[in-house]
Design a protein around this motif. Structure first.
Motif, PDB file in Angstrom:
ATOM      1  N   THR A   1      12.299   5.715   5.485  1.00 43.17           N
ATOM      2  CA  THR A   1      13.716   5.723   5.871  1.00 43.17           C
ATOM      3  C   THR A   1      14.579   5.843   4.623  1.00 43.17           C
ATOM      4  OG1 THR A   1      13.010   4.063   7.510  1.00 43.17           O
ATOM      5  CG2 THR A   1      15.346   4.632   7.433  1.00 43.17           C
ATOM      6  N   ALA A   2      14.240   5.069   3.606  1.00 43.34           N
ATOM      7  CA  ALA A   2      14.977   5.149   2.339  1.00 43.34           C
ATOM      8  C   ALA A   2      14.824   6.524   1.701  1.00 43.34           C
ATOM      9  CB  ALA A   2      14.492   4.060   1.391  1.00 43.34           C
ATOM     10  N   MET A   3      13.638   7.108   1.807  1.00 43.26           N
ATOM     11  CA  MET A   3      13.409   8.444   1.267  1.00 43.26           C
ATOM     12  C   MET A   3      14.293   9.469   1.980  1.00 43.26           C
ATOM     13  SD  MET A   3       9.764  10.447   1.116  1.00 43.26           S
ATOM     14  CE  MET A   3       9.635  12.151   0.582  1.00 43.26           C
TER      15      MET A   3
ATOM     16  N   LEU B   1       0.814  -1.211   0.000  1.00 42.36           N
ATOM     17  CA  LEU B   1       0.000   0.000   0.000  1.00 42.36           C
ATOM     18  C   LEU B   1       0.850   1.264   0.000  1.00 42.36           C
ATOM     19  CD1 LEU B   1      -2.808  -0.996   2.540  1.00 42.36           C
ATOM     20  CD2 LEU B   1      -3.021  -0.771   0.062  1.00 42.36           C
ATOM     21  N   PHE B   2       2.069   1.171   0.551  1.00 46.66           N
ATOM     22  CA  PHE B   2       2.915   2.349   0.667  1.00 46.66           C
ATOM     23  C   PHE B   2       4.161   2.270  -0.214  1.00 46.66           C
ATOM     24  CE2 PHE B   2       0.432   2.186   4.559  1.00 46.66           C
ATOM     25  CZ  PHE B   2      -0.075   3.472   4.599  1.00 46.66           C
ATOM     26  N   ALA B   3       4.093   1.425  -1.224  1.00 42.03           N
ATOM     27  CA  ALA B   3       5.254   1.249  -2.097  1.00 42.03           C
ATOM     28  C   ALA B   3       5.588   2.514  -2.880  1.00 42.03           C
ATOM     29  CB  ALA B   3       5.007   0.085  -3.052  1.00 42.03           C
ATOM     30  N   ASN B   4       4.595   3.393  -3.086  1.00 39.42           N
ATOM     31  CA  ASN B   4       4.859   4.598  -3.887  1.00 39.42           C
ATOM     32  C   ASN B   4       5.558   5.705  -3.113  1.00 39.42           C
ATOM     33  OD1 ASN B   4       2.881   5.703  -2.244  1.00 39.42           O
ATOM     34  ND2 ASN B   4       1.381   5.991  -3.886  1.00 39.42           N
ATOM     35  N   ARG B   5       5.775   5.503  -1.815  1.00 42.30           N
ATOM     36  CA  ARG B   5       6.531   6.449  -0.991  1.00 42.30           C
ATOM     37  C   ARG B   5       6.030   7.887  -1.138  1.00 42.30           C
ATOM     38  NH1 ARG B   5      12.810   5.515  -1.414  1.00 42.30           N
ATOM     39  NH2 ARG B   5      12.393   5.998  -3.578  1.00 42.30           N
TER      40      ARG B   5
END
Length: 209
Positions: A63-65, A22-26
């Motif tokens: 975190t990656a963002m 659901l949150f893959a699009n960041r």
């Protein structure tokens, strides 16, 4: 505190793959939240201390963002399933299992803490302790960005979140709790919800005094 956190951990462990998808699009479809996180990262870089914790990091997408925005960021979450997913999805980023009331971080070590909808499952009486713990790990002048569901009423409202029960908060009340933890709120953003829940989405940015 332990009982409801154990329930929250078990609930999120049970929905790891669905939640992550659901949150893959960041935040590509959430411009307000995306820009608040960008502002947070810019201000943290400006402190000269780019080390930051994504507290309640879930599958690690934010975190990656933060890494992409120039921070030395690491993720913490109480769900071992979420941490395992985050490590596989972002192998160059550090992720550790941890409870929010006992962060494995030394005093005054961080330039920033991101708490993106990660305290929404915390009952009213327990939230000051979590905010105090986040203040503890910040260096003077460090930044905290808290995102949450907001209500217009005078008190927090408990509601049936899709994963496990959660709370929406009056913005002024949460700002008062931040102040009580030694933080100085200086920016806030409220906007129409990104989901059908009906609560406003809210973001509070505060600095450690």
């Amino acid at each position: 505190m332990a009982e409801h956190q154990d329930e929250t951990r078990a609930a999120y462990d049970g929905v790891v793959d669905l939640y992550a998808s659901l949150f893959a699009n960041r935040l590509e479809t959430q411009p307000f939240a995306r820009n608040m996180i960008g502002t947070f990262a810019e201000l943290v870089r400006g402190t000269g201390n780019p080390r930051a914790a994504d507290v309640g990091c879930g599958p690690g997408h934010l975190t990656a963002m933060l890494h992409e925005l120039g921070l030395d960021a690491f993720g913490l979450d109480l769900s071992p399933g979420m941490i395992d997913h985050a490590r596989r999805a972002h192998p160059t980023v550090r992720f550790d299992e941890a409870r929010m009331e006992a962060l494995p971080v030394e005093d005054g070590a961080l330039g920033g803490v991101l708490a993106h909808y990660s305290m929404i499952h915390t009952p009213h009486a327990e939230l000051p302790a979590l905010l105090a713990e986040q203040a503890r790990v910040l260096a003077p002048g460090g930044l905290l960005l808290v995102s949450f569901f907001a209500t217009d009423g005078p008190e927090p409202i408990r509601f049936d979140h899709k994963v496990t029960p959660a709370y929406s908060w009056p913005v002024d009340l949460l700002a008062e709790l931040l102040t009580g933890a030694g933080l100085a709120p200086f920016a806030r953003l409220l906007h129409d919800p990104a989901s059908e829940r009906g609560f406003l989405d809210a973001h509070l940015l505060a600095r450690l005094r």
